[in-house]
Design a protein around this motif. Structure first.
Motif, PDB file in Angstrom:
ATOM      1  N   LEU A  13       0.836  -1.207   0.000  1.00 16.69           N
ATOM      2  CA  LEU A  13       0.000   0.000   0.000  1.00 16.69           C
ATOM      3  C   LEU A  13       0.873   1.260   0.000  1.00 16.69           C
ATOM      4  O   LEU A  13       0.661   2.192  -0.783  1.00 16.69           O
ATOM      5  N   VAL A  14       1.869   1.272   0.843  1.00 17.12           N
ATOM      6  CA  VAL A  14       2.782   2.410   0.936  1.00 17.12           C
ATOM      7  C   VAL A  14       3.519   2.588  -0.385  1.00 17.12           C
ATOM      8  O   VAL A  14       3.657   3.692  -0.923  1.00 17.12           O
ATOM      9  N   GLU A  15       3.953   1.473  -0.917  1.00 17.04           N
ATOM     10  CA  GLU A  15       4.697   1.459  -2.165  1.00 17.04           C
ATOM     11  C   GLU A  15       3.869   2.096  -3.296  1.00 17.04           C
ATOM     12  O   GLU A  15       4.365   2.871  -4.109  1.00 17.04           O
ATOM     13  N   ALA A  16       2.571   1.738  -3.296  1.00 20.82           N
ATOM     14  CA  ALA A  16       1.721   2.177  -4.409  1.00 20.82           C
ATOM     15  C   ALA A  16       1.119   3.563  -4.197  1.00 20.82           C
ATOM     16  O   ALA A  16       0.457   4.082  -5.087  1.00 20.82           O
ATOM     17  N   SER A  17       1.354   4.186  -3.018  1.00 19.54           N
ATOM     18  CA  SER A  17       0.723   5.495  -2.731  1.00 19.54           C
ATOM     19  C   SER A  17       1.142   6.558  -3.743  1.00 19.54           C
ATOM     20  O   SER A  17       2.324   6.670  -4.050  1.00 19.54           O
ATOM     21  N   PRO A  18       0.186   7.360  -4.191  1.00 16.79           N
ATOM     22  CA  PRO A  18       0.512   8.394  -5.181  1.00 16.79           C
ATOM     23  C   PRO A  18       1.041   9.660  -4.516  1.00 16.79           C
ATOM     24  O   PRO A  18       0.698  10.770  -4.895  1.00 16.79           O
ATOM     25  N   ILE A  19       1.867   9.479  -3.505  1.00 17.59           N
ATOM     26  CA  ILE A  19       2.473  10.617  -2.809  1.00 17.59           C
ATOM     27  C   ILE A  19       3.870  10.152  -2.370  1.00 17.59           C
ATOM     28  O   ILE A  19       4.060   8.967  -2.069  1.00 17.59           O
ATOM     29  N   ALA A  20       4.792  11.086  -2.400  1.00 13.15           N
ATOM     30  CA  ALA A  20       6.157  10.660  -2.026  1.00 13.15           C
ATOM     31  C   ALA A  20       6.232  10.443  -0.521  1.00 13.15           C
ATOM     32  O   ALA A  20       5.916  11.344   0.263  1.00 13.15           O
ATOM     33  N   LEU A  21       6.618   9.246  -0.108  1.00 11.68           N
ATOM     34  CA  LEU A  21       6.727   8.904   1.318  1.00 11.68           C
ATOM     35  C   LEU A  21       8.173   8.529   1.609  1.00 11.68           C
ATOM     36  O   LEU A  21       8.754   7.683   0.932  1.00 11.68           O
ATOM     37  N   ILE A  22       8.735   9.181   2.625  1.00 13.26           N
ATOM     38  CA  ILE A  22      10.155   8.948   2.935  1.00 13.26           C
ATOM     39  C   ILE A  22      10.298   8.727   4.442  1.00 13.26           C
ATOM     40  O   ILE A  22       9.785   9.547   5.225  1.00 13.26           O
ATOM     41  N   LEU A  23      10.960   7.626   4.819  1.00 14.34           N
ATOM     42  CA  LEU A  23      11.176   7.378   6.250  1.00 14.34           C
ATOM     43  C   LEU A  23      12.589   7.838   6.600  1.00 14.34           C
ATOM     44  O   LEU A  23      13.552   7.505   5.900  1.00 14.34           O
ATOM     45  N   TYR A  32      13.906   4.633   4.037  1.00 13.04           N
ATOM     46  CA  TYR A  32      12.973   4.011   3.082  1.00 13.04           C
ATOM     47  C   TYR A  32      12.370   5.106   2.189  1.00 13.04           C
ATOM     48  O   TYR A  32      12.085   6.211   2.656  1.00 13.04           O
ATOM     49  N   VAL A  33      12.190   4.806   0.928  1.00  6.88           N
ATOM     50  CA  VAL A  33      11.385   5.686   0.052  1.00  6.88           C
ATOM     51  C   VAL A  33      10.437   4.792  -0.746  1.00  6.88           C
ATOM     52  O   VAL A  33      10.780   3.647  -1.043  1.00  6.88           O
ATOM     53  N   ASN A  34       9.239   5.314  -1.067  1.00  9.95           N
ATOM     54  CA  ASN A  34       8.344   4.511  -1.916  1.00  9.95           C
ATOM     55  C   ASN A  34       8.621   4.820  -3.392  1.00  9.95           C
ATOM     56  O   ASN A  34       9.412   5.725  -3.696  1.00  9.95           O
ATOM     57  N   SER A  35       7.935   4.080  -4.254  1.00 14.41           N
ATOM     58  CA  SER A  35       8.301   4.216  -5.664  1.00 14.41           C
ATOM     59  C   SER A  35       7.886   5.579  -6.229  1.00 14.41           C
ATOM     60  O   SER A  35       8.477   6.101  -7.162  1.00 14.41           O
ATOM     61  N   PHE A  36       6.836   6.192  -5.614  1.00 14.69           N
ATOM     62  CA  PHE A  36       6.416   7.522  -6.094  1.00 14.69           C
ATOM     63  C   PHE A  36       7.527   8.557  -5.851  1.00 14.69           C
ATOM     64  O   PHE A  36       7.721   9.466  -6.644  1.00 14.69           O
ATOM     65  N   THR A  37       8.290   8.347  -4.745  1.00 24.82           N
ATOM     66  CA  THR A  37       9.417   9.250  -4.461  1.00 24.82           C
ATOM     67  C   THR A  37      10.436   9.172  -5.596  1.00 24.82           C
ATOM     68  O   THR A  37      10.958  10.200  -6.047  1.00 24.82           O
ATOM     69  N   GLU A  38      10.690   7.955  -6.064  1.00 27.68           N
ATOM     70  CA  GLU A  38      11.648   7.798  -7.170  1.00 27.68           C
ATOM     71  C   GLU A  38      11.163   8.571  -8.396  1.00 27.68           C
ATOM     72  O   GLU A  38      11.919   9.259  -9.060  1.00 27.68           O
ATOM     73  N   ARG A  39       9.841   8.459  -8.623  1.00 20.73           N
ATOM     74  CA  ARG A  39       9.263   9.097  -9.803  1.00 20.73           C
ATOM     75  C   ARG A  39       9.325  10.633  -9.713  1.00 20.73           C
ATOM     76  O   ARG A  39       9.653  11.311 -10.676  1.00 20.73           O
ATOM     77  N   VAL A  40       9.029  11.127  -8.527  1.00 16.51           N
ATOM     78  CA  VAL A  40       8.992  12.585  -8.363  1.00 16.51           C
ATOM     79  C   VAL A  40      10.394  13.168  -8.405  1.00 16.51           C
ATOM     80  O   VAL A  40      10.654  14.167  -9.074  1.00 16.51           O
ATOM     81  N   PHE A  41      11.332  12.515  -7.680  1.00 19.99           N
ATOM     82  CA  PHE A  41      12.663  13.122  -7.528  1.00 19.99           C
ATOM     83  C   PHE A  41      13.676  12.631  -8.573  1.00 19.99           C
ATOM     84  O   PHE A  41      14.809  13.084  -8.600  1.00 19.99           O
ATOM     85  N   LEU A  42      13.275  11.637  -9.370  1.00 18.50           N
ATOM     86  CA  LEU A  42      14.098  11.099 -10.463  1.00 18.50           C
ATOM     87  C   LEU A  42      15.368  10.372  -9.965  1.00 18.50           C
ATOM     88  O   LEU A  42      16.319  10.191 -10.710  1.00 18.50           O
ATOM     89  N   TYR A  43      15.391  10.034  -8.664  1.00 17.77           N
ATOM     90  CA  TYR A  43      16.499   9.245  -8.122  1.00 17.77           C
ATOM     91  C   TYR A  43      16.088   7.785  -8.095  1.00 17.77           C
ATOM     92  O   TYR A  43      14.899   7.475  -7.925  1.00 17.77           O
ATOM     93  N   LYS A  44      17.078   6.906  -8.181  1.00 17.14           N
ATOM     94  CA  LYS A  44      16.802   5.482  -7.921  1.00 17.14           C
ATOM     95  C   LYS A  44      16.801   5.321  -6.418  1.00 17.14           C
ATOM     96  O   LYS A  44      17.503   6.047  -5.703  1.00 17.14           O
TER      97      LYS A  44
END
Ligand code: ADP
Length: 484
Positions: A13-23, A32-44
């Motif tokens: 659920l966290v992984e799929a959230s459409p908001i950048a989540l960073i622990l 931890y970062v979810n996949s939306f964070t990768e998409r927004v910030f363009l980092y792996k």
């Protein structure tokens, strides 16, 4: 799926959230970062893990927005980062974008982490920017207020109109612009709008006034629009200064009253003057009669001729005076009724029977409408137009007169067309003035008041009267009357 049975995988659920989540841990390191964070910030993901959160904050802002994580973890609470300030984040490609960052402590047995939720505000800011540009470019003063009536945004025209600068406005209650005598009542009106926020003009039927910074009041017109945004109803007020218009309206009212008074005076004068002129004229006429009765035989031929001239002139003067009196009386105490124009034509033809027969005139008419008007005056109008149409024809021509009517959106346009001598273009306005004639009396008789009567009759009906004519070919007199 039963979310309460413990089988559900929250990581998914966290992984799929459409908001950048960073622990982030106590040291401020990303765990931890979810996949939306990768998409927004363009980092792996690997590029972010174990890095400090600051990697995502622009260098120049790091100092201002730095969170002392060890301090935060002493009393971790859920809060927004940098409230009331504009926050920016930075992507791997160094592109900066506006964000909202929420911090939520996550306490587990072995350690406490903080969850940073990062909301990209680019779209919202873009929309706000567009809105601001539209507000700025609007051709009237605009004020945006929130549900408590606090001013949030103004444009340049509002600054100019009220004399306040932008920073004087922002955060103040809109009542700062309301004259003192209306101030107490205004919040109630404002709340009334919020409970029924329809886009509308404010204060229908009331005169509205605003107060300038220097204290002077001025009349305004206000349009209100409700704008829902950020869970709140905002009100956009568009304000126009109508001082100039009010001044013109007042001036116009004044002029109209003056003109009406002058007209009244003039009519009185015409009436009294013509009335009083009758008396000496009657004396002249009686004296002529006495001379004719008693002394005609003793008079020289030349004196007799002169006496006849005097008699003719005084008769003529009587006609002029009568015409003036009629002119003054036109429309007095008359009431508008519905008038069948066909029956008016019939009765005019009846009245002109002798003249029509003598001249062998052919009078035709279309089927004419029923209109609202002053019946006696409308009969006089047509009598003047038709008798002129018969009178002003060349000697060897049989007069032909046709009466027709066409309708347009608001009124009927009547036409009286003849095959007469016509009127030169240069004279076509003059003929409607009092006592203006184009011919010698021995050529065509008359005193030049018929068309002045017609003009006054059309003024009474708020209609137009004009002529189109070509010398030698004929004339058409047009007049307009409102449709019922
Ligand atoms: P009057 O007929 O007593 O002279 P009017 O006011 O009716 O006065 O007309 C003013 C002048 O307009 C007339 O003297 C005449 O020269 C001109 N006129 C009016 N009607 C016509 C017409 N149908 N054709 C040509 N001339 C006209």
């Amino acid at each position: 799926m039963n979310l309460n049975n413990g089988n559900f995988n929250f990581q998914l659920l966290v992984e799929a959230s459409p908001i950048a989540l960073i622990l982030v841990n106590k040291l401020g390191h990303i765990v931890y970062v979810n996949s939306f964070t990768e998409r927004v910030f363009l980092y792996k993901r690997e590029e972010l893990l174990n890095k400090k959160l600051e990697i995502l904050i622009p260098k120049e802002e790091r100092e201002t927005h730095q969170i002392d994580f060890s301090e935060y973890f002493k009393a971790p609470v859920e809060r927004q980062m940098g409230p009331n300030r504009e926050l920016f984040a930075v992507k791997k490609n160094e592109e900066q974008f506006p964000v909202e960052i929420g911090l939520t402590p996550i306490v587990s047995e072995n350690e406490t982490l903080v969850l940073a939720t990062i909301n990209d505000l680019s779209e919202r800011k873009k929309a706000e920017h567009q809105f601001k540009s539209v507000v700025e470019a609007a051709p009237s003063a605009l004020l945006l207020a929130n549900s408590e009536g606090k001013i949030e945004m103004v444009n340049q025209l509002a600054e100019k109109l009220f004399g306040y600068s932008r920073k004087d406005f922002i955060g103040q209650k809109i009542e700062m612009l309301v004259p003192d005598r209306f101030k107490a009542h205004h919040p109630k009106l404002r709340k009334g709008f919020h409970s029924n926020p329809t886009n509308r003009a404010m204060g229908a039927g009331r005169d509205l006034y605003a107060k300038h910074k220097d204290g002077h009041e001025f009349p305004i017109e206000i349009g209100l629009s409700s704008i829902p945004a950020r869970n709140e109803m905002h009100v956009l007020a568009s304000i126009i200064d109508i001082s100039e218009r009010k001044k013109n309206e007042e001036a116009l009212k004044g002029y109209t009253q003056k003109i009406e008074a002058k007209n009244e005076e003039l009519e009185q004068f015409t009436y009294i003057a013509s009335h009083d002129l009758r008396e000496p004229l009657n004396s002249i006429t009686s004296l002529i009669m006495l001379i004719k009765e008693d002394e005609l035989d003793h008079l020289e031929e030349a004196t007799r001729v002169k006496l006849n001239y005097i008699e003719e002139s005084s008769d003529r003067m009587r006609s002029l005076i009568e015409a003036l009196l009629d002119y003054g009386r036109l429309g007095k105490n008359a009431e508008q009724v519905s008038v069948d124009m066909n029956s008016i034509i019939a009765s005019v033809q009846n009245d002109l029977h002798d003249r029509i027969e003598k001249s062998e005139a052919i009078i035709t008419s279309d089927n004419l409408p029923i209109v609202n008007g002053f019946i006696v005056e409308l009969r006089l109008l047509l009598q003047n137009l038709i008798s002129n149409a018969i009178k002003y024809t060349a000697k060897d021509t049989t007069p032909k007169v046709h009466i027709s009517a066409v309708q347009n959106q608001n009124h009927w346009q009547f036409a009286v067309t003849d095959n007469g001598i016509g009127i030169p273009k240069s004279q076509q306005e003059k003929i409607f003035l009092l006592f203006q004639r184009l011919h010698a009396r021995d050529q065509y008789g008359g005193i030049g008041i018929g068309l002045a009567h017609c003009k006054k009759i059309m003024d009474m009906h708020h209609g137009q009267l004009w002529v189109e004519s070509e010398p030698g070919k004929g004339s058409t007199f047009y007049f307009t009357l409102s449709k019922i």
